[in-house]
Write a protein that holds these residues in place. Structure first.
Motif, PDB file in Angstrom:
ATOM      1  N   UNK A  33       0.893  -1.145  -0.036  1.00 12.10           N
ATOM      2  CA  UNK A  33       0.015  -0.119   0.033  1.00 12.10           C
ATOM      3  C   UNK A  33       0.835   1.267  -0.097  1.00 12.10           C
ATOM      4  N   UNK A  34       0.170   2.546  -0.221  1.00  7.88           N
ATOM      5  CA  UNK A  34       0.926   3.540  -0.477  1.00  7.88           C
ATOM      6  C   UNK A  34       0.128   4.760  -0.192  1.00  7.88           C
ATOM      7  N   UNK A  35       0.735   6.001  -0.213  1.00  7.51           N
ATOM      8  CA  UNK A  35       0.038   7.120   0.044  1.00  7.51           C
ATOM      9  C   UNK A  35      -0.693   7.378  -1.303  1.00  7.51           C
ATOM     10  N   UNK A  36      -2.049   7.684  -1.365  1.00  9.36           N
ATOM     11  CA  UNK A  36      -2.558   8.199  -2.842  1.00  9.36           C
ATOM     12  C   UNK A  36      -2.207   9.490  -3.198  1.00  9.36           C
ATOM     13  N   UNK A  37      -2.189   9.521  -4.688  1.00 13.25           N
ATOM     14  CA  UNK A  37      -1.378  10.400  -5.252  1.00 13.25           C
ATOM     15  C   UNK A  37      -2.632  11.811  -5.285  1.00 13.25           C
ATOM     16  N   UNK A  38      -2.995  12.257  -4.236  1.00  9.42           N
ATOM     17  CA  UNK A  38      -3.965  13.456  -4.135  1.00  9.42           C
ATOM     18  C   UNK A  38      -3.892  14.188  -2.784  1.00  9.42           C
TER      19      UNK A  38
END
Length: 897
Positions: A33-38
């Motif tokens: 998982x990762x930080x959403x690009x928003x």
């Protein structure tokens, strides 16, 4: 049964063999998982809370892991032994806890520094808990990168149209490249002369000596600055007598370099093997994960992301035993060698990169490796074993010689060396330039016998003119070395940082040198003027030190974020007050050599050459920056920024004629428009036009290339299954194949003109397979090699591969179909080269035959219409119709899958 989670499916299979039936090893496939690009993924106002997003593929794998953990006795998290690996373990555990499948099951963290049976079993016998401070350091680093990228990049988009992004490490690395380019532009070359004498001893042996003093003055490299001075000294030496003043033989020891770290491996692989940083890491990853040797998959090297230079005690002992057995007792030093890193901020948390077994020589595993794997393993093995070998004993001889001529005296010096005992050089011969030279003196070859006080005869005096050169541009290797010296970035980030600079179009690579693009320099100049602190080398390095302190448990990660965010947010807010005119004025001054280079006639480079009264200035348009006249709209003069920084040199000064089209009889010309240089067939509104693709320059254009562009799309042939035509062209997303309304990306512009039917069908099939397997719209893979034949005489591997429609020979971008009935395993090197040569001759790169007139007319309505999705090159517009030049769509970067 226990569940073990690793990152790689290849590792999972190997480790499962080592551990046996009591364990089930599953792969996370890297980050889950990762930080959403928003906006809002990191919330400073909510104590830096973060939102994490799991993609569909990772969700499926996490469900599989969760199902296995439910039925298990315990969980071992065995992701890679670095900060990213620790973070992946933390993410997996956090998700499993939220799924409520852990319960009271024991959870342990293990790390495999090498994928060998012993290393795996030893690690499993010594588990630990997840390293909390290391995870905190990851969270801080991830939050910082997000906050910088998602707050600074929008500033660039608003104030510098056409700019792509900025980043905490990326922007500082770009500044290094741009600063070096500025040094080169400002460098003023100076003349200097070197003088040497070829002398003969009484025993008729000759040697060369260099001038080091004249008329009582010591001479440095640049002391003789003009031809008259050199001529005067040469004349004096021509008539001089020569006597040996002294001879000194001095023993010198050379010590081996330490084993590789991530950065030194990338540097050595670049200079010795020509590998990019990302290619080095790809090959090293495979060597770490293991190759099948003797029926068992075994890792050949230790973990390849490290800044440590030390080896484990048992590895040192194994190396010493191997040295004694392979080289002899003389090559084993009395005590083991210990190393410490010179790199700034190095953590040295892991071993250096070394072979897992020093008795496993490169030659003994050669048959199990492909060419790149063998070459990299050979490099690692030699460096590793040499690091524990005896010093080389060298005798350096220095002869001081006096020259006299009618009261004038000059001094010359000859230096030579002899290896008395080769020591570690016996293992490390090919990398001599990397060997540490403790003397710091320049060496010549071996000197003949020279005796003190004897007279020498002059054979020849040589005076050679030279000019000082600017500092060299960075290569990937030297940039990584500089980043490491300054403490910028970490071993795991070097390759990705360089890839980002290339992908953003901020730098280009020419002959392995990094050249900043004009937009990269504009972004750097903007940041240096308005975000100075955040592209300072010391500030970036000090932030890395704080992150290291977090991983050591010495600082609270949120305190570091609060300190950073307070000043950074204030700086972001201040940019809202910036006027575009202030930015342009700063850019004009900072980038004057790039934007307004000196003119050959000596006139003011800022004065418009069209109207004669307007002042040229940087302009910011929808499609990026360009140069325009201050008298607009009365004066419509504009020009683009040239990619090489030499203003106007890449443009077409006037229309260039390439003769007539052999089919239509219309004139073929090369012109320059607002979208850059383009070729045109005929005149008027109906004339066919095509912009020059990226990498093509006006000075290299000719009629054949112009026709190739104007005749696009190019029909390749009918698909053997559908019977429909396959064509190749260049659109807004780069080079492509078109078949039955579907598109497949090509890797290079040259592929458009050279690709044959067999490979085109294979590319289309790979694209369809990727989509069918959920691999996205653009991905594809290359068929595995059936047989490796060796290296082509011009470099590069020749392989036999099996395409969907039959076997073929592959070399670089050339694919040659095998004759019908030919057994792929029986192909010889000679046959392969002949097939490749024949195929290349039919379709030379960058050129294409003009289609028949009838065929072109018939295809114009269907093929060009179908190619509308990847838009063809935009027609160049006149200056009166647009305010800013747009990037030629035909030269746009290929859209990545």
């Amino acid at each position: 049964m226990n569940v073990v989670v690793v990152e790689s499916p290849a590792k999972a299979k190997t480790i499962n063999k080592y551990l046996g039936p009591g364990y089930k090893v599953l792969a996370s496939f890297g980050h889950v998982r990762d930080l959403p690009a928003k906006d809002g993924s990191v919330r400073p106002d909510d104590d830096f809370s973060m939102s994490w997003e799991v993609d569909a593929a990772s969700a499926k794998r996490l469900n599989e892991i969760a199902d296995a953990v439910k039925k298990s006795d315990g969980l071992f998290l065995a992701t890679d032994p670095d900060r990213e690996g620790e973070a992946i373990s933390w993410h997996v555990l956090d998700v499993l806890k939220k799924k409520k499948v852990i319960g009271d099951k024991p959870v342990k963290r293990v790390v495999f520094n090498a994928i060998t049976k012993k290393a795996v079993l030893d690690a499993m016998a010594d588990p630990r808990d997840i390293d909390g401070p290391l995870v905190d350091a990851y969270l801080a680093r991830r939050a910082l990168d997000y906050l910088v990228g998602f707050n600074l990049s929008p500033v660039l988009w608003r104030k510098l149209p056409g700019a792509r992004s900025a980043g905490r490490v990326q922007s500082v690395s770009l500044r290094l490249v741009c600063d070096r380019e500025t040094e080169i532009e400002r460098f003023v070359s100076e003349e200097y002369w070197n003088i040497s004498a070829l002398l003969r001893t009484p025993r008729n042996d000759t040697f060369e000596a260099r001038l080091v003093s004249a008329d009582g003055k010591r001479l440095q490299k640049n002391s003789i600055t003009n031809g008259d001075q050199a001529k005067d000294i040469k004349s004096m030496l021509d008539g001089a007598t020569y006597r040996v003043e002294s001879i000194e033989a001095k023993p010198v020891k050379r010590n081996p370099s330490p084993p590789f770290t991530t950065s030194t491996l990338q540097q050595a692989a670049s200079s010795r093997l020509g590998f990019s940083a990302s290619r080095t890491m790809q090959v090293a990853q495979k060597l770490y994960e293991g190759m099948e040797i003797g029926g068992e998959v075994t890792g050949l090297i230790t973990y390849m992301r490290t800044d440590g230079v030390q080896m484990a005690p048992e590895a040192i002992e194994a190396a010493r035993l191997a040295i004694g057995g392979q080289f002899g007792a003389r090559y084993v030093p009395e005590k083991p060698r210990a190393y410490s890193t010179k790199a700034k901020n190095a953590q040295e948390a892991h071993e250096a990169i070394r072979p897992t077994d020093f008795n496993r020589t490169p030659e003994s595993v050669r048959k199990f490796l492909d060419a790149d794997q063998f070459r990299l393993y050979d490099l690692v093995w030699k460096r590793g074993i040499a690091s524990q070998m005896a010093s080389a004993d060298i005798e350096r001889t220095t002869a001081e010689i006096e020259a006299k001529n009618q009261g004038r005296v000059a001094g010359l010096r000859a230096v030579g060396s002899v290896i008395k005992f080769d020591g570690f050089i016996a293992a490390y011969t090919e990398q001599r330039e990397e060997i540490e030279d403790n003397s710091g003196e320049e060496e010549d070859g071996r000197l003949p016998e020279i005796r003190a006080q004897e007279m020498l005869a002059k054979e020849k005096i040589d005076a050679s003119q030279h000019f000082t050169e600017p500092p060299p541009r960075y290569s990937e290797a030297t940039l990584i070395k500089k980043m490491e010296e300054l403490g910028i970035g970490r071993p795991s980030t070097y390759a990705s940082t360089l890839a980002t600079l290339r992908d953003r179009g901020y730098v280009a690579i020419d002959k392995r040198k990094l050249i900043p693009d004009s937009k990269g320099r504009i972004v750097t100049a903007f940041l240096e003027n308005f975000f100075t602190r955040y592209v300072e080398y010391d500030f970036t390095a000090s932030l890395e030190e704080k992150l290291d302190s977090i991983s050591a448990g010495e600082l609270n990660w949120k305190d570091v974020l609060r300190d950073f965010w307070k000043d950074f947010f204030s700086q972001i807010e201040q940019t809202k007050e910036l006027r575009v005119s202030d930015i342009i004025d700063a850019m004009n001054e900072a980038l004057a050599p790039l934007l307004f280079p000196e003119r050959t006639d000596g006139s003011d480079p800022r004065v418009c050459q069209v109207c004669g009264t307007g002042k040229l200035s940087l302009k910011l348009g929808k499609y990026g920056a360009f140069i325009g006249c201050s008298n607009y709209p009365d004066c419509n003069f504009t020009r683009q920024l040239s990619a090489d920084g030499a203003d106007g040199e890449a443009a077409v000064a006037e229309t260039v004629s390439f003769g007539t089209d052999p089919i239509t009889g219309e004139d073929i010309t090369l012109r320059s428009g607002r979208f850059g240089p383009y070729v045109q067939r005929g005149d008027g509104k109906e004339a066919k036009r095509a912009s020059l693709p990226k990498g093509w320059t006006p000075d290299k254009m000719d009629q054949e290339k112009a026709l190739a562009l104007l005749n696009l799309p190019r029909d390749i042939g009918q698909h053997p299954e559908s019977g429909k035509m396959i064509s190749a062209g260049i659109g807004r997303y780069g080079p492509f194949l078109l078949h039955d309304g579907g598109y497949a990306n090509l890797e290079t512009v040259e592929d458009v003109f050279s690709i044959g039917l067999n490979r085109a069908v294979s590319v289309i099939a790979d694209k369809a397979s990727k989509i069918a397997n959920g691999g996205g719209r653009g991905g594809r893979s290359t068929p595995a090699a059936l047989k490796e034949l060796g290296d082509h005489p011009d470099g590069g591997k020749i392989t036999v591969r099996d395409g969907k429609y039959g076997p073929y020979v592959n070399w670089e971008k050339v694919n040659a179909t095998l004759p019908k009935g030919k057994d792929p395993q029986s192909v010889t090197m000679e046959e392969a080269i002949a097939l490749i040569t024949e195929r290349a001759a039919k379709a030379p790169a960058g050129k294409a035959k003009a289609p028949a007139k009838k065929k072109a007319a018939a295809a114009s309505k269907t093929t060009e219409k179908a190619a509308a999705k990847p838009k063809a090159a935009a027609k160049p517009k006149t200056a009166a119709k647009a305010k800013a030049p747009a990037k030629p769509k035909a030269s746009a970067k290929t859209k990545e899958a």
